[in-house]
Scaffold this active site. Structure first.
Site, short mmCIF file in Angstrom:
data_model
loop_
_atom_site.label_atom_id
_atom_site.label_comp_id
_atom_site.label_asym_id
_atom_site.label_seq_id
_atom_site.Cartn_x
_atom_site.Cartn_y
_atom_site.Cartn_z
N HIS A 1 13.25 16.14 14.77
CA HIS A 1 13.73 17.49 14.43
C HIS A 1 14.20 18.28 15.64
O HIS A 1 14.58 19.45 15.51
CB HIS A 1 12.62 18.25 13.69
CG HIS A 1 12.38 17.70 12.32
ND1 HIS A 1 13.09 18.10 11.22
CD2 HIS A 1 11.55 16.72 11.90
CE1 HIS A 1 12.70 17.42 10.17
NE2 HIS A 1 11.76 16.57 10.54
N ASP B 1 18.82 23.63 20.24
CA ASP B 1 17.98 23.61 19.04
C ASP B 1 18.38 22.40 18.21
O ASP B 1 19.58 22.15 18.01
CB ASP B 1 18.23 24.90 18.23
CG ASP B 1 17.01 25.33 17.44
OD1 ASP B 1 16.19 24.46 17.11
OD2 ASP B 1 16.88 26.54 17.15
O1 LIG Z 1 3.82 23.15 15.36
P1 LIG Z 1 4.17 24.13 16.45
O2 LIG Z 1 3.85 23.62 17.82
O3 LIG Z 1 3.59 25.50 16.20
O4 LIG Z 1 5.73 24.35 16.40
C1 LIG Z 1 6.39 24.67 15.21
C2 LIG Z 1 7.45 23.62 14.87
O5 LIG Z 1 8.51 23.72 15.80
C3 LIG Z 1 9.59 22.90 15.43
O6 LIG Z 1 10.75 23.24 16.01
C4 LIG Z 1 9.19 21.46 15.58
O7 LIG Z 1 10.27 20.59 15.41
C5 LIG Z 1 8.06 21.23 14.57
O8 LIG Z 1 7.61 19.89 14.62
C6 LIG Z 1 6.93 22.19 14.85
O9 LIG Z 1 5.91 22.07 13.89
#
Ligand SMILES: O=P(O)(O)OC[C@H]1O[C@@H](O)[C@H](O)[C@@H](O)[C@@H]1O
Length: 468
Positions: free
Chosen positions: A156, A364
């Site tokens: 992602h 991004d």
């Molecule tokens: O899970 P975190 O570290 O709070 O980040 C939020 C999300 O951020 C996204 O951009 C990632 O691709 C996800 O995998 C992730 O869950």
């Protein structure tokens, strides 16, 4: 229809309305609701000693199975390798990337825990779909335990250019571990090609005209497949009572000024510093219009245990304070900077009340805020999306005003252009954007990926399931 086993670091079955979940959580919930199956991952909780105990819950039509992790695993796997090493490197920030052997070991060990625990839950006909950079080696660990099922992986975040990736001491091991999957998906062709570049140059891989990568005896189907949102559902949310009430509240608070909205996790990849500077430039260059606009930046704190996130938070607080101090008047502050998350229905109302959606990440993987902003608009009087050309979403959204997020001048010009844009042009652009967001939605994304995974099984030459 095969069951789907989704495996990701975070597991948050999302209700249509509730919580402040990100787009990925919403997308996976929708996918699992349709196919049945299990969503497996970390509970987000810490335990004194790892036991492998699985906590099953059923929520919003989806079964989730989660495990707790030990403090050292959280430190080395999540805060360490995932968020101090891979995240900055994959967002082209090798200046922020920390390369520590302990992180790499903790990452590998935790992925082995995940594999060990989820393996018994997988039935012979299931399709396994591993998500994101926290879990690169999981497929290989499942194969080592004898799993013959089709396994897909989806990234992602961006895939970095080869010359950046080669700075990672474990680059080769990491890329080789991806050969255990049958299908590897990226949001854009650009990320896919960067991956191919490494596979070709450093692993001697060959990529055919169908994007099948061959390295030795392994064949992996590569797929560029941009994630979408549930556009119809989000448009309906924008008309919900909570959205309406939020819309009215935010609209009233702007007292006739044009609202510019940004909504991002507080992350250095989101380009918030550059965005504030671009907005300030607009204020400086357009003295007549400066009191006619207000920037509402919603930025819930994220990954607070990681130092680079603490630093960006401090920087932004200082910058917002400086810009507000320099430009505010008795009845106007230029930036409303809010460090808090909001439920999706409230956000839909904020988007609808905003004349401009300002989405300017420096890099991004996709960016679903851009799509949600479009889906929430009033067709009769839509706002304008200003979008970074370095977000994966830019490929599908050429009708947005595309900007270089590093350039304060381009951001300032785009704000001026969006504010002056006549209604018919706003409608024309929005119409085209909305058609794309609706056509290439989350169901389309899920189906394209799982169809590719299912097709691999029907076509033996591409499915060698032996260990790489
Ligand atoms: O899970 P975190 O570290 O709070 O980040 C939020 C999300 O951020 C996204 O951009 C990632 O691709 C996800 O995998 C992730 O869950």
């Amino acid at each position: 229809m095969s069951r789907l086993i989704v495996i990701s670091n975070r597991v948050t079955a999302a209700s249509a309305k509730g919580g402040a979940q990100g787009g990925l959580a919403v997308a996976l919930t929708a996918a699992l609701r349709e196919s049945g199956g299990i969503w497996f991952g970390w509970s987000g909780e810490q335990t004194d000693q790892f036991t492998g105990h699985i906590n099953f819950t059923r929520s919003h039509g989806v079964t989730t199975a989660t495990i707790d992790l030990e403090e050292q695993d959280i430190e080395e796997y999540y805060n360490g390798y995932a968020n101090r090493t891979l995240w900055p490197l994959f967002h082209y920030r090798i200046d922020l990337a920390e390369y520590e052997r302990d992180f790499a070991h903790g990452y590998q060990r935790t992925n082995e825990w995940f594999a060990e625990t989820v393996y018994p839950l997988i039935e012979p006909d299931d399709m396994v779909w591993v998500q994101d950079y926290h879990m690169f080696p999981l497929g290989q660990e499942l194969r080592r335990r004898g799993l013959k099922n089709r396994i897909g992986f989806f990234l992602h975040i961006p895939w970095p250019p080869r010359r950046l990736l080669t700075t990672l001491p474990e680059a080769r091991t990491l890329v080789e571990s991806l050969l255990a999957y049958d299908v590897v998906g990226f949001h854009t062709r650009e990320w896919l090609l960067s991956f191919c570049d490494y596979a070709r140059e450093d692993l001697g891989g060959v990529i055919d005209e169908n994007d099948v990568l061959t390295v030795g005896t392994r064949k992996v189907r590569l797929l560029a497949c941009p994630i979408g949102i549930d556009a119809e559902e989000f448009a309906a949310l924008a008309a919900s009572p909570v959205a309406q009430a939020t819309h009215d509240r935010v609209h009233r608070s702007a007292v006739g000024r044009a609202l510019i909205v940004g909504v991002d996790r507080l992350d250095y990849s989101k380009g918030l510093e550059e965005r504030f500077l671009g907005y300030e430039r607009f204020l400086l260059e357009n003295p007549a219009e400066r009191k006619e606009v207000v920037l509402l930046q919603i930025a819930p704190p994220s990954r607070a245990d990681v130092e680079s996130y603490q630093r960006i938070r401090n920087t932004l607080e200082g910058l917002a304070g400086r810009i507000n101090g320099a430009h505010a008047g008795l009845d106007w502050v230029p930036i409303r900077y809010v460090n808090q998350g909001y439920p999706r229905d409230a956000l839909a109302g904020v988007y609808r009340a905003s004349r401009i959606g300002l989405v300017t990440p420096l890099r991004d993987g996709m960016n679903l805020v851009a799509k949600e902003y479009v889906a929430a608009q009033d067709p009769a009087d839509p706002g304008v999306l200003i979008l970074s050309r370095f977000a994966g979403a830019a490929d599908q959204m050429p009708e947005a005003l595309l900007v270089n997020p590093h350039s304060a001048e381009e951001i300032a010009d785009a704000i001026g252009r969006a504010l002056a844009m006549p209604l018919d042009e706003r409608q024309r652009r929005w119409q085209a954007l909305m058609e794309g967001v609706t056509r290439e939605d989350v169901i389309w994304w899920r189906k394209r990926f799982t169809d590719a995974l299912a097709a691999v099984a029907a076509d033996p030459p591409a499915t060698a399931s032996a260990e790489p």
